[in-house]
Design a protein around this motif. Structure first.
Motif, PDB file in Angstrom:
ATOM      1  N   TYR A   4       4.556   5.684  -9.887  1.00 31.13           N
ATOM      2  CA  TYR A   4       3.230   5.847 -10.496  1.00 31.13           C
ATOM      3  C   TYR A   4       3.060   7.265 -11.027  1.00 31.13           C
ATOM      4  CZ  TYR A   4      -1.671   6.787 -11.055  1.00 31.13           C
ATOM      5  OH  TYR A   4      -2.861   7.177 -11.575  1.00 31.13           O
ATOM      6  N   ALA A   5       3.359   8.266 -10.208  1.00 26.29           N
ATOM      7  CA  ALA A   5       3.163   9.660 -10.612  1.00 26.29           C
ATOM      8  C   ALA A   5       4.018   9.992 -11.823  1.00 26.29           C
ATOM      9  CB  ALA A   5       3.495  10.593  -9.452  1.00 26.29           C
ATOM     10  N   GLN A   6       5.238   9.501 -11.834  1.00 28.97           N
ATOM     11  CA  GLN A   6       6.127   9.770 -12.947  1.00 28.97           C
ATOM     12  C   GLN A   6       5.615   9.102 -14.226  1.00 28.97           C
ATOM     13  OE1 GLN A   6      10.076   8.084 -12.518  1.00 28.97           O
ATOM     14  NE2 GLN A   6      10.941  10.034 -13.199  1.00 28.97           N
ATOM     15  N   GLU A   7       5.189   7.842 -14.118  1.00 28.52           N
ATOM     16  CA  GLU A   7       4.711   7.116 -15.284  1.00 28.52           C
ATOM     17  C   GLU A   7       3.411   7.686 -15.830  1.00 28.52           C
ATOM     18  OE1 GLU A   7       4.304   3.070 -14.180  1.00 28.52           O
ATOM     19  OE2 GLU A   7       6.445   2.736 -14.001  1.00 28.52           O
ATOM     20  N   ALA A  15       0.935  13.068  -2.166  1.00 32.63           N
ATOM     21  CA  ALA A  15      -0.032  13.094  -1.061  1.00 32.63           C
ATOM     22  C   ALA A  15      -1.321  12.374  -1.450  1.00 32.63           C
ATOM     23  CB  ALA A  15      -0.327  14.537  -0.644  1.00 32.63           C
ATOM     24  N   GLU A  16      -1.784  12.565  -2.666  1.00 36.40           N
ATOM     25  CA  GLU A  16      -2.989  11.873  -3.133  1.00 36.40           C
ATOM     26  C   GLU A  16      -2.773  10.367  -3.197  1.00 36.40           C
ATOM     27  OE1 GLU A  16      -5.121  15.128  -6.054  1.00 36.40           O
ATOM     28  OE2 GLU A  16      -3.300  14.128  -6.765  1.00 36.40           O
ATOM     29  N   GLN A  17      -1.583   9.959  -3.614  1.00 34.76           N
ATOM     30  CA  GLN A  17      -1.259   8.544  -3.665  1.00 34.76           C
ATOM     31  C   GLN A  17      -1.247   7.934  -2.257  1.00 34.76           C
ATOM     32  OE1 GLN A  17       2.080   7.529  -6.318  1.00 34.76           O
ATOM     33  NE2 GLN A  17       1.892   9.616  -7.082  1.00 34.76           N
ATOM     34  N   LEU A  18      -0.631   8.615  -1.323  1.00 34.27           N
ATOM     35  CA  LEU A  18      -0.600   8.134   0.062  1.00 34.27           C
ATOM     36  C   LEU A  18      -2.006   8.042   0.640  1.00 34.27           C
ATOM     37  CD1 LEU A  18       2.502  10.022   1.463  1.00 34.27           C
ATOM     38  CD2 LEU A  18       2.268   7.556   1.118  1.00 34.27           C
ATOM     39  N   LEU A  19      -2.838   9.033   0.351  1.00 36.82           N
ATOM     40  CA  LEU A  19      -4.224   9.016   0.828  1.00 36.82           C
ATOM     41  C   LEU A  19      -4.977   7.838   0.228  1.00 36.82           C
ATOM     42  CD1 LEU A  19      -6.495  10.317   2.441  1.00 36.82           C
ATOM     43  CD2 LEU A  19      -6.946  11.790   0.471  1.00 36.82           C
ATOM     44  N   ALA A  20      -4.782   7.571  -1.055  1.00 38.96           N
ATOM     45  CA  ALA A  20      -5.448   6.435  -1.696  1.00 38.96           C
ATOM     46  C   ALA A  20      -5.041   5.126  -1.029  1.00 38.96           C
ATOM     47  CB  ALA A  20      -5.114   6.396  -3.189  1.00 38.96           C
ATOM     48  N   VAL A  21      -3.759   4.951  -0.772  1.00 39.39           N
ATOM     49  CA  VAL A  21      -3.279   3.724  -0.116  1.00 39.39           C
ATOM     50  C   VAL A  21      -3.895   3.594   1.276  1.00 39.39           C
ATOM     51  CG1 VAL A  21      -1.234   2.581   0.847  1.00 39.39           C
ATOM     52  CG2 VAL A  21      -1.175   3.505  -1.488  1.00 39.39           C
ATOM     53  N   GLU A  22      -3.954   4.670   2.024  1.00 41.57           N
ATOM     54  CA  GLU A  22      -4.554   4.619   3.369  1.00 41.57           C
ATOM     55  C   GLU A  22      -6.046   4.298   3.304  1.00 41.57           C
ATOM     56  OE1 GLU A  22      -3.077   4.587   6.414  1.00 41.57           O
ATOM     57  OE2 GLU A  22      -1.303   4.426   5.146  1.00 41.57           O
ATOM     58  N   THR A 112      -0.195  -1.286  -4.827  1.00 40.75           N
ATOM     59  CA  THR A 112       0.309  -0.566  -5.992  1.00 40.75           C
ATOM     60  C   THR A 112      -0.867   0.086  -6.707  1.00 40.75           C
ATOM     61  OG1 THR A 112       2.069  -2.205  -6.275  1.00 40.75           O
ATOM     62  CG2 THR A 112       1.585  -0.784  -8.158  1.00 40.75           C
ATOM     63  N   LEU A 113      -0.813   1.394  -6.850  1.00 40.19           N
ATOM     64  CA  LEU A 113      -1.822   2.098  -7.629  1.00 40.19           C
ATOM     65  C   LEU A 113      -1.510   1.867  -9.094  1.00 40.19           C
ATOM     66  CD1 LEU A 113      -1.854   5.417  -5.586  1.00 40.19           C
ATOM     67  CD2 LEU A 113      -3.547   3.579  -5.513  1.00 40.19           C
TER      68      LEU A 113
END
Length: 178
Positions: A4-7, A15-22, A112-113
Motif C-alpha cells: 500500500y505505502a509503495q503504491e 506504523a500508521e498502516q499497522l495502527l489503522a489495521v489495529e 487491506t487498506l
C-alpha cells in the motif's frame, strides 16, 4: 501492507498502516461485543451513518420475528441501510418478543487498506444463537465469513458495509419458526 505505502507514494508509514489495521480490529470486536451484550445504545457507533448490511441475505441467517419493525425490510431480502436502521434490525433479531442469546466470534482478519481513509476486510466467523420456547431450547451454529468495508470518519475507523457469507449452518428444526 508495505505494498500500500509503495503504491500510494508512501503517504502512510508502516506504523500508521499497522495502527489503522489495529483500530479496524477494535471496531469489529466492539461491534460483536455490543451485539452479544445487547448494548443497543452503543451499537450504531461502530458504523457509518450510511452503513449497508446484507447480513440477512445469507443462507441460514437468523431473521427478526415477523411482528418486529424491521421484519418488513429484511424479509424482502434487501439490505438494511443506516446505523439506526441496522441497530433496530439487530435488536429485533436478538432482543425482540423472543429474546435470543448470541455469541459471535471473528477470526483471522484479512484487512487491506485501500487508501488513507478506506479499507476492506474478510473475517472468518462463527456464531451461536439460542432461545427458549417453553421447555425447549432452539439453537443455531453458523460458520462462514464477514466481508466488510471500512471508512475513516472524523479520525475514527467505522464499518461502512457488511455482508455475511455462511458456509454451513447447524440448527434445531424450530429455530426459524420463533
Amino acid at each position: 501492507m508495505a505494498m500500500y505505502a509503495q503504491e500510494h507514494n508512501g503517504r502512510m508509514s508502516a506504523a500508521e498502516q499497522l495502527l489503522a489495521v489495529e483500530e479496524i480490529k477494535k471496531v469489529f470486536a466492539g461491534r460483536l461485543r455490543c451485539m452479544d451484550t445487547k448494548d443497543w445504545e452503543r451499537y450504531a457507533s461502530f458504523h457509518t451513518d450510511d452503513v449497508v448490511s446484507d447480513s440477512w441475505n445469507s443462507p441460514g441467517a437468523a431473521r427478526p420475528a415477523e411482528d418486529s419493525e424491521s421484519a418488513v425490510s429484511t424479509a424482502r431480502g434487501g439490505p438494511v441501510v443506516g446505523g439506526a436502521a441496522l441497530t433496530a434490525a439487530i435488536r429485533a433479531t436478538l432482543d425482540g418478543d423472543v429474546p435470543v442469546t448470541s455469541v459471535h466470534h471473528g477470526h483471522t482478519p484479512e484487512i487491506t487498506l485501500t487508501s488513507e481513509t478506506t479499507a476492506v476486510g474478510v473475517w472468518a466467523m462463527e456464531d451461536r444463537l439460542w432461545f427458549t420456547r417453553g421447555s425447549e431450547t432452539e439453537w443455531l451454529h453458523g460458520y462462514g465469513f464477514y466481508h466488510e468495508e471500512y471508512r475513516k470518519v472524523a479520525g475514527r475507523w467505522l464499518i461502512s458495509y457488511r455482508r455475511l457469507e455462511r458456509l454451513s449452518v447447524d440448527a434445531t428444526p424450530g429455530f426459524y419458526t420463533r
